[in-house]
Design a protein around this motif. Structure first.
Motif, short mmCIF file in Angstrom:
data_model
loop_
_atom_site.label_atom_id
_atom_site.label_comp_id
_atom_site.label_asym_id
_atom_site.label_seq_id
_atom_site.Cartn_x
_atom_site.Cartn_y
_atom_site.Cartn_z
N SER A 46 0.91 -1.09 0.10
CA SER A 46 -0.12 -0.02 -0.03
C SER A 46 0.92 1.14 0.06
N GLU A 47 0.39 2.14 -0.51
CA GLU A 47 1.10 3.43 -0.67
C GLU A 47 1.57 4.11 0.76
N GLY A 48 0.87 3.79 1.76
CA GLY A 48 1.10 4.30 3.14
C GLY A 48 1.85 3.46 3.93
N CYS A 49 2.26 2.11 3.54
CA CYS A 49 3.02 1.06 4.02
C CYS A 49 3.96 1.46 5.23
N PRO A 50 3.62 1.24 6.41
CA PRO A 50 4.47 1.72 7.51
C PRO A 50 5.84 0.94 7.58
N ARG A 107 6.29 8.64 9.27
CA ARG A 107 5.11 7.79 9.04
C ARG A 107 5.11 7.05 10.52
N LEU A 108 6.19 6.72 10.82
CA LEU A 108 6.52 5.69 12.04
C LEU A 108 6.65 6.38 13.18
N SER A 134 -2.36 6.53 9.15
CA SER A 134 -1.32 6.98 8.07
C SER A 134 -1.35 6.02 6.96
N VAL A 135 -1.49 4.98 7.11
CA VAL A 135 -1.67 3.68 5.92
C VAL A 135 -2.83 4.22 5.13
N LYS A 188 -2.26 8.04 4.05
CA LYS A 188 -1.04 8.34 3.32
C LYS A 188 -0.24 9.69 3.95
#
Lengths: 100, 422
Positions: A49-53, B15-16, B82-83, B86
């Protein structure tokens, strides 16, 4: 030689795992293309996914896997979401690992 | 079109969130989970025929709802939203402040409920409400920047609206213990329960299911259209049930239960379709819990319907409430949490050469097996105790449930230990 390096790169990338699925990124279908040019190995890949953490962990591992190949090629990792990844992209080997 | 990994990672920077931030919510949830069962074990008789009011049972309920369900939802939403959008949540300082207010706030609030002290409840309640206000601000900021309003984002917006209403209602209920301004305190408490269980937690569970279930099962996501229909039905059902509770109109509650059953039926159908088309065959213990939770959801609504129609006695309402909170929401959340905890931990754990660590390497399976068995036995015994009105059964069930909760705490602590040790 060209094919050898691409094959070696593909094998090296089989040591990089998607942490959630527990399947390597090649059999997950995340690698779209591998090419070698002027001492550099270009990998075109996607993420689930584009937001893959887990993106940074996977991408760092991909770059290290390429850089550690015998001729120490320069990794050129490119990310695309076109086409977006779908579970249908998992290879037969990957599906076997998942119990199918 | 492709971008270099450096460009992509620059966009993904932040993001993390720090592991210590996310995991403090999860570990606190595991502690409160054990505390809730312990309190129920000590005061099992109070649950039979419970119709509301301060005391250990109300505290045990809120240890589960605020201490486990919302606590976990906060930790998971901060990282997983955030997943979906985005967009990272970058205000780490506000997240820290929220945890400092929320985690002790829940302890204070539930202590106040246990001893029946309105002032202590109010102090704890204000701390919890302030923390939830920060959470709402953080999530709203993230959602407002979302490039597209997808199904999960829409669910989160509605859940935030429910959160606002339920928090205001909760503070009013606490103040009402001293001031007595509600004409129908029990009705307002029931409305608060409906909005909390189905409006806030339920909508979050439904919305994130559209992302998490396909992700864990490695299956295509369900078609969004039916998801929107489900969301509409559930929202209508919540509004009707809350209205029915506030104005003491059982037929409105019965209608809400029927609409809720239709909506949840559509949701469960979508989720079962996801599981049918999955690539991953071995879903493990976590999905055993998720499936059990899905099975208990319509049971709770059927019980609510029968209670509203006057076809079962007081125990029907108590049982419906217990099944909604412990049977559906808690079971579902524990199933999901045992997957996302090690999943999120893998992003902070460094394997050989910095490579990602697998989820299974961070999962203590024996602890989860003990938890799964004890959770199931504990739920069944407490439910049986409510039905046959036997306090000893409730107490025994709560003791077994507490043993399961301690096993889950062992699992959660072990995830942290294995993450730190690498």
């Amino acid at each position: 030689m060209m094919t050898d390096l691409v094959d070696l790169a593909r094998e090296a990338l089989k040591q990089v795992y998607d942490p959630e699925a527990g399947v390597n990124i090649v059999d997950m279908g995340l690698i779209y293309d591998i090419a070698e040019e002027n001492g550099s190995v270009q990998v075109v890949m996607t993420l689930t996914s584009e937001g893959c953490p887990a993106a940074s962990q996977i991408l760092v591992a991909v770059e290290e896997a390429i850089a550690n190949l015998p001729s120490s090629p320069t990794p050129d990792v490119r990310i695309t979401f076109d086409p977006p990844w779908t579970p249908e992209m998992i290879t037969a080997d990957g599906r076997a690992l998942l119990g199918q | 079109m492709s971008v270099s990994s450096a460009t992509f990672l620059a966009g993904a920077k932040g993001r993390l969130l720090p592991a210590s931030l996310i995991f403090r919510f999860f570990i606190a949830a595991a502690f409160y989970h054990a505390a809730a069962w312990a309190l129920l074990a000590l005061h099992g008789g109070g649950l039979i025929g419970y119709r509301g009011g301060p005391g250990p049972v109300l505290a045990a309920i809120h240890l589960i709802t605020l201490g486990v369900l919302v606590m976990t939802a906060i930790g998971a939403a901060l990282q997983l939203l955030s997943v979906v959008t985005k967009r990272p949540i970058t205000a780490v300082g506000l997240c820290q402040l929220m945890s400092w207010l929320y985690i002790p706030g829940v302890a204070l609030l539930t202590y106040g409920m246990t001893i029946g002290d309105g002032s202590v409840m109010m102090i704890g309640g204000v701390a919890v409400a302030a923390a939830l206000a920060i959470f709402a601000v953080l999530i709203t900021g993230n959602l407002r920047g979302a490039t597209q309003i997808d199904l999960t984002v829409a669910h989160v917006w509605l859940a935030l609206l429910a959160l606002l209403i339920l928090a205001l209602l909760a503070l009013a209920l606490i103040a009402d213990y001293d001031l007595g301004f509600f004409a129908n305190h029990a009705g307002a408490a029931l409305a608060h329960f409906v909005i909390a269980a189905f409006g806030f937690m339920g909508l979050l569970a439904l919305g994130f299911s559209h992302v998490l279930v396909p992700m864990f099962a490695l299956a295509p996501a369900p078609k969004p259209f039916l998801g929107y229909v489900t969301m509409g039905l559930i929202t209508a059902a919540i509004a009707l049930a809350a209205g029915g509770a506030l104005w003491d109109l059982p037929l409105l509650i019965a209608a809400a239960a029927l609409i809720g059953l239709a909506g949840m039926g559509l949701h469960l159908r979508a989720m079962l379709t996801v599981l049918k088309t999955r690539m991953r065959q071995r879903l493990g213990l976590s999905f055993l819990l998720v499936r059990a939770a899905w099975a208990l959801l319509p049971v709770s609504l059927m019980l609510a319907l029968l209670t509203a129609l006057g076809l079962v006695g007081d125990s029907g309402a108590t049982l419906a409430g217990f099944i909604v909170i412990a049977g559906w929401l808690l079971t579902f959340l524990l199933g999901i949490l045992q997957r996302i905890m090690p999943f999120l931990a893998t992003m902070h754990a460094g394997g050989p050469g910095g490579r990602p660590v697998s989820v299974s390497a961070l999962t203590n399976e024996p602890a989860l097996r003990v938890h799964g068995i004890c959770h199931g036995v504990g739920l069944a015994a407490v439910a049986a105790g409510i039905i046959v009105e036997t306090p000893l059964l409730v107490t025994l069930g709560a003791v077994v449930g507490m043993a399961g909760a301690l096993a889950f705490l062992w699992f959660a602590g072990d995830v942290v230990r294995r993450t730190i040790m690498g």
